[in-house]
Design an enzyme around this catalytic site. Sequence first.
Site, PDB file in Angstrom:
ATOM      1  CE1 TYR A  92      27.535  45.418  35.079  1.00 36.77           C
ATOM      2  CE2 TYR A  92      27.431  44.976  36.808  1.00 36.77           C
ATOM      3  CZ  TYR A  92      27.260  43.879  35.576  1.00 36.77           C
ATOM      4  OH  TYR A  92      27.359  43.038  35.194  1.00 36.77           O
ATOM      5  CE  LYS A 144      30.953  44.898  36.967  1.00 38.16           C
ATOM      6  NZ  LYS A 144      30.699  44.017  37.024  1.00 38.16           N
ATOM      7  CD  GLU A 169      34.097  37.624  30.930  1.00 40.46           C
ATOM      8  OE1 GLU A 169      34.174  38.441  32.084  1.00 40.46           O
ATOM      9  OE2 GLU A 169      33.670  38.088  30.252  1.00 40.46           O
ATOM     10  CG  LEU A 186      34.950  43.020  33.837  1.00 36.43           C
ATOM     11  CD1 LEU A 186      34.265  44.318  33.587  1.00 36.43           C
ATOM     12  CD2 LEU A 186      33.370  42.680  35.002  1.00 36.43           C
TER      13      LEU A 186
HETATM   14  N1  PDD Z   1      30.610  40.141  37.774  1.00 35.73           N
HETATM   15  N2  PDD Z   1      33.476  38.849  34.501  1.00 35.73           N
HETATM   16  C1  PDD Z   1      32.149  38.889  34.566  1.00 35.73           C
HETATM   17  C2  PDD Z   1      31.161  38.784  33.390  1.00 35.73           C
HETATM   18  C3  PDD Z   1      31.343  39.595  35.807  1.00 35.73           C
HETATM   19  O1  PDD Z   1      29.439  39.811  35.534  1.00 35.73           O
HETATM   20  C4  PDD Z   1      32.289  39.844  36.748  1.00 35.73           C
HETATM   21  C5  PDD Z   1      31.907  40.614  37.883  1.00 35.73           C
HETATM   22  C6  PDD Z   1      33.338  39.826  36.492  1.00 35.73           C
HETATM   23  C7  PDD Z   1      34.537  39.861  37.671  1.00 35.73           C
HETATM   24  O2  PDD Z   1      34.531  41.441  38.287  1.00 35.73           O
HETATM   25  P1  PDD Z   1      34.928  41.410  39.400  1.00 35.73           P
HETATM   26  O3  PDD Z   1      35.654  40.871  40.148  1.00 35.73           O
HETATM   27  O4  PDD Z   1      35.263  43.089  39.253  1.00 35.73           O
HETATM   28  O5  PDD Z   1      33.461  41.270  40.540  1.00 35.73           O
HETATM   29  C8  PDD Z   1      34.317  39.204  36.035  1.00 35.73           C
HETATM   30  C9  PDD Z   1      29.531  41.260  39.131  1.00 35.73           C
HETATM   31  C10 PDD Z   1      29.025  40.935  40.451  1.00 35.73           C
HETATM   32  C11 PDD Z   1      27.726  41.546  38.627  1.00 35.73           C
HETATM   33  O6  PDD Z   1      27.609  41.582  37.513  1.00 35.73           O
HETATM   34  O7  PDD Z   1      27.285  41.336  39.232  1.00 35.73           O
END
Ligand code: PDD
Length: 283
Positions: A32, A146, A178, A202
């Site tokens: 996703y 992801k 993270e 991620l």
């Molecule tokens: N999640 N690390 C993890 C494990 C994440 O699930 C996310 C974002 C990020 C940040 O990535 P980005 O800057 O591309 O949003 C880092 C999304 C927002 C979610 O699962 O809803």
Amino acid sequence: MNTVYLNNKFLPADQACVPVLDRGFIFGDGVYEVIPVYGRKLFRLDEHLQRLQNSLTAVRIPNPLSNADWDTILNELIRQNDGDEQSLYLQVTRGSAQRDHAMPDDPVPTIFAMSNPLHPVSQQIREHGVAAITLDDIRWQRCHIKAISLLPNILLRQEALDQNAAEAILVRDGFATEGAASNLFIVSNDVLVTPPTGPFLLPGITRDLILELAETNDIAHHEKNISRDELRTADEIWLTSSTKEILPVTRLDDAPVANGQPGPLFQRMLTLYQCYKQQLRHQ
Ligand code: PDD
């Protein structure tokens, strides 16, 4: 009723149905993206589509759409939903097949996308920050994908909420990687530090933008592993994501981070980030 996109059709959310044998439902077999929309403009679409492609390649699902088609569909979804600021969610699963761990020979991926309101982070949080706790990273060794199978992340986030914290900062082999759904930055001796990308985190799109803004604005920055001790003694801690942008962490494991207030580099980066969004709105 929100309009969603499912396999070539735009329809009201309550009419969108997926077969029970979809491998996303049975196995969590899919990937996703979450893409913010500012002033009805997609934020960093190329970067999100590249990460989607990387996730699909890693799990061996063929990308069902070209980038041009993704662009068209996502923009149509924005048009069919209310609000200038939206949060788009898209997912691709390996589609339906008799339940079997082995991958089907000719998968027909299920494509789903929806729009949610993008709620701005409250003034209270911007001014006072949030609490976070550290937890052991119980996830797998491919956190750069992801994947929609998010049970460990859910358990970790809930554990943080149960302890009155907004997020869990995950620690693997003594190093903070993270958050459960966010990337991690610290400020230490005026240098902005974030762990390097690799299989344990991620590669966040927000993370990349913050590094870019640091570079173009002469803010000293460094990609390097962050030990538990460095985290504990940091001058500032931030968590970043598409939906939360930059969150200052002002309490860690029930102790204040530095003086317990969001730090000066956070204030500066937040301003740079807001300017960047403003430019996008007026493009
Ligand atoms: N999640 N690390 C993890 C494990 C994440 O699930 C996310 C974002 C990020 C940040 O990535 P980005 O800057 O591309 O949003 C880092 C999304 C927002 C979610 O699962 O809803």
